[in-house]
Design a protein around this motif. Structure first.
Motif, PDB file in Angstrom:
ATOM      1  N   GLY A 273       0.661  -1.197   0.022  1.00 39.68           N
ATOM      2  CA  GLY A 273       0.046   0.305  -0.094  1.00 39.68           C
ATOM      3  C   GLY A 273       0.898   1.332   0.194  1.00 39.68           C
ATOM      4  O   GLY A 273       0.442   2.452   0.551  1.00 39.68           O
ATOM      5  N   ALA A 274       1.832   1.277  -0.679  1.00 40.25           N
ATOM      6  CA  ALA A 274       2.708   2.212  -0.677  1.00 40.25           C
ATOM      7  C   ALA A 274       3.401   2.619  -1.809  1.00 40.25           C
ATOM      8  O   ALA A 274       3.577   1.665  -2.918  1.00 40.25           O
ATOM      9  N   ALA A 275       3.483   3.991  -2.627  1.00 38.04           N
ATOM     10  CA  ALA A 275       3.899   4.436  -3.445  1.00 38.04           C
ATOM     11  C   ALA A 275       5.653   4.640  -3.635  1.00 38.04           C
ATOM     12  O   ALA A 275       6.211   4.329  -4.532  1.00 38.04           O
ATOM     13  N   LYS A 276       6.060   4.815  -2.360  1.00 41.83           N
ATOM     14  CA  LYS A 276       7.563   4.766  -2.002  1.00 41.83           C
ATOM     15  C   LYS A 276       7.731   4.042  -0.786  1.00 41.83           C
ATOM     16  O   LYS A 276       6.869   3.903   0.043  1.00 41.83           O
ATOM     17  N   LEU A 277       8.956   4.025  -0.410  1.00 39.74           N
ATOM     18  CA  LEU A 277       9.409   3.048   0.620  1.00 39.74           C
ATOM     19  C   LEU A 277       9.257   3.772   1.920  1.00 39.74           C
ATOM     20  O   LEU A 277       8.958   3.154   2.943  1.00 39.74           O
ATOM     21  N   SER A 278       9.284   5.182   1.953  1.00 37.32           N
ATOM     22  CA  SER A 278       9.068   5.867   3.114  1.00 37.32           C
ATOM     23  C   SER A 278       7.706   5.791   3.838  1.00 37.32           C
ATOM     24  O   SER A 278       7.155   6.189   4.942  1.00 37.32           O
ATOM     25  N   ALA A 279       6.832   5.273   2.649  1.00 35.21           N
ATOM     26  CA  ALA A 279       5.227   5.161   2.825  1.00 35.21           C
ATOM     27  C   ALA A 279       4.852   3.773   3.705  1.00 35.21           C
ATOM     28  O   ALA A 279       3.683   3.689   4.213  1.00 35.21           O
ATOM     29  N   VAL A 280       5.814   2.807   3.626  1.00 41.04           N
ATOM     30  CA  VAL A 280       5.624   1.518   4.015  1.00 41.04           C
ATOM     31  C   VAL A 280       5.637   1.661   5.612  1.00 41.04           C
ATOM     32  O   VAL A 280       6.260   2.227   6.339  1.00 41.04           O
ATOM     33  N   LYS A 281       4.698   1.087   6.249  1.00 39.74           N
ATOM     34  CA  LYS A 281       4.513   0.994   7.873  1.00 39.74           C
ATOM     35  C   LYS A 281       5.808   0.095   8.436  1.00 39.74           C
ATOM     36  O   LYS A 281       6.126  -0.851   7.727  1.00 39.74           O
ATOM     37  N   PRO A 282       6.375   0.728   9.509  1.00 33.75           N
ATOM     38  CA  PRO A 282       7.521  -0.078  10.073  1.00 33.75           C
ATOM     39  C   PRO A 282       7.317  -1.417  10.373  1.00 33.75           C
ATOM     40  O   PRO A 282       7.920  -2.414  10.174  1.00 33.75           O
ATOM     41  N   GLU A 283       5.844  -1.893  10.781  1.00 32.97           N
ATOM     42  CA  GLU A 283       5.595  -3.319  11.245  1.00 32.97           C
ATOM     43  C   GLU A 283       5.665  -4.052  10.007  1.00 32.97           C
ATOM     44  O   GLU A 283       5.838  -5.343  10.305  1.00 32.97           O
ATOM     45  N   ASP A 284       5.727  -3.343   8.717  1.00 36.18           N
ATOM     46  CA  ASP A 284       5.777  -4.359   7.520  1.00 36.18           C
ATOM     47  C   ASP A 284       7.144  -4.554   6.975  1.00 36.18           C
ATOM     48  O   ASP A 284       7.294  -5.093   5.942  1.00 36.18           O
ATOM     49  N   TYR A 285       8.195  -3.819   7.591  1.00 38.63           N
ATOM     50  CA  TYR A 285       9.676  -3.794   7.514  1.00 38.63           C
ATOM     51  C   TYR A 285      10.052  -5.555   7.055  1.00 38.63           C
ATOM     52  O   TYR A 285      10.750  -5.584   6.108  1.00 38.63           O
ATOM     53  N   PRO A 286       9.613  -6.218   8.122  1.00 43.45           N
ATOM     54  CA  PRO A 286      10.505  -7.644   8.072  1.00 43.45           C
ATOM     55  C   PRO A 286      10.067  -8.459   6.920  1.00 43.45           C
ATOM     56  O   PRO A 286      10.807  -8.821   6.216  1.00 43.45           O
ATOM     57  N   ALA A 287       8.601  -8.228   6.705  1.00 44.83           N
ATOM     58  CA  ALA A 287       8.181  -9.181   5.433  1.00 44.83           C
ATOM     59  C   ALA A 287       8.721  -8.420   4.117  1.00 44.83           C
ATOM     60  O   ALA A 287       8.911  -9.091   3.410  1.00 44.83           O
ATOM     61  N   LEU A 288       8.352  -7.244   4.145  1.00 44.92           N
ATOM     62  CA  LEU A 288       9.099  -6.507   2.950  1.00 44.92           C
ATOM     63  C   LEU A 288      10.373  -6.889   2.534  1.00 44.92           C
ATOM     64  O   LEU A 288      10.779  -7.076   1.454  1.00 44.92           O
ATOM     65  N   MET A 289      11.402  -6.954   3.682  1.00 41.58           N
ATOM     66  CA  MET A 289      12.790  -7.288   3.378  1.00 41.58           C
ATOM     67  C   MET A 289      12.805  -8.575   3.120  1.00 41.58           C
ATOM     68  O   MET A 289      13.559  -8.888   2.044  1.00 41.58           O
ATOM     69  N   GLN A 290      12.089  -9.416   3.638  1.00 46.83           N
ATOM     70  CA  GLN A 290      12.014 -10.802   3.146  1.00 46.83           C
ATOM     71  C   GLN A 290      11.803 -11.070   1.826  1.00 46.83           C
ATOM     72  O   GLN A 290      12.308 -11.985   0.965  1.00 46.83           O
ATOM     73  N   GLU A 291      10.564 -10.421   1.363  1.00 41.79           N
ATOM     74  CA  GLU A 291      10.205 -10.654   0.024  1.00 41.79           C
ATOM     75  C   GLU A 291      11.157  -9.782  -1.089  1.00 41.79           C
ATOM     76  O   GLU A 291      11.147 -10.430  -2.069  1.00 41.79           O
ATOM     77  N   ALA A 292      11.900  -8.879  -0.681  1.00 46.82           N
ATOM     78  CA  ALA A 292      12.605  -8.387  -1.688  1.00 46.82           C
ATOM     79  C   ALA A 292      13.818  -9.042  -1.694  1.00 46.82           C
ATOM     80  O   ALA A 292      14.435  -9.107  -2.881  1.00 46.82           O
ATOM     81  N   GLN A 293      14.235  -9.807  -0.859  1.00 48.38           N
ATOM     82  CA  GLN A 293      15.451 -10.577  -0.876  1.00 48.38           C
ATOM     83  C   GLN A 293      15.368 -11.677  -1.972  1.00 48.38           C
ATOM     84  O   GLN A 293      16.398 -12.115  -2.744  1.00 48.38           O
ATOM     85  N   VAL A 294      13.949 -12.315  -2.122  1.00 47.97           N
ATOM     86  CA  VAL A 294      13.684 -13.118  -2.993  1.00 47.97           C
ATOM     87  C   VAL A 294      13.607 -12.914  -4.448  1.00 47.97           C
ATOM     88  O   VAL A 294      13.825 -13.630  -5.332  1.00 47.97           O
ATOM     89  N   LEU A 295      13.557 -11.631  -4.459  1.00 44.08           N
ATOM     90  CA  LEU A 295      13.322 -10.956  -6.114  1.00 44.08           C
ATOM     91  C   LEU A 295      14.849 -11.392  -6.967  1.00 44.08           C
ATOM     92  O   LEU A 295      15.994 -11.255  -6.550  1.00 44.08           O
TER      93      LEU A 295
END
Length: 106
Positions: A84-106
């Motif tokens: 739900g974010a157009a840019k990284l700074s708009a991502v909720k801090p509680e979503d950081y771990p999941a986002l990081m994990q998914e980004a590593q798989v790319l």
């Protein structure tokens, strides 16, 4: 006749310089493309380093910058939209771990 030979030699010199410039432009592009592609070892080291980074804004930003350099800008944008974010700074801090994990798989 000597001055004519000098003019011919100067003409060849100009042509040779032009050809060198063309070869450098073509060769330089290929060299840059080859240098831009990291080796398997470098990729593995970057992935290890990315996995070791904590799920902080800075860590995710570094990982996403790496993925963008690897040509995965579209996937990064889609991933951000998933959260739900157009840019990284708009991502909720509680979503950081999941986002990081998914980004590593790319």
């Amino acid at each position: 006749m000597g001055s004519e030979l000098l003019r011919i030699a100067e003409g060849f010199s100009i042509v040779a310089e032009g050809l060198r410039g063309l070869a450098k432009a073509e060769g330089g592009t290929k060299e840059k493309a080859v240098k831009a592609q990291p080796s398997a070892t470098e990729k593995a080291q970057k992935q290890d380093a990315a996995q070791e980074q904590p799920a902080t804004l800075e860590g995710i930003r570094a990982l996403m910058a790496q993925k963008t350099q690897e040509g995965k800008s579209k996937e990064i944008k889609e991933l951000l939209q998933k959260y739900g974010a157009a840019k990284l700074s708009a991502v909720k801090p509680e979503d950081y771990p999941a986002l990081m994990q998914e980004a590593q798989v790319l």
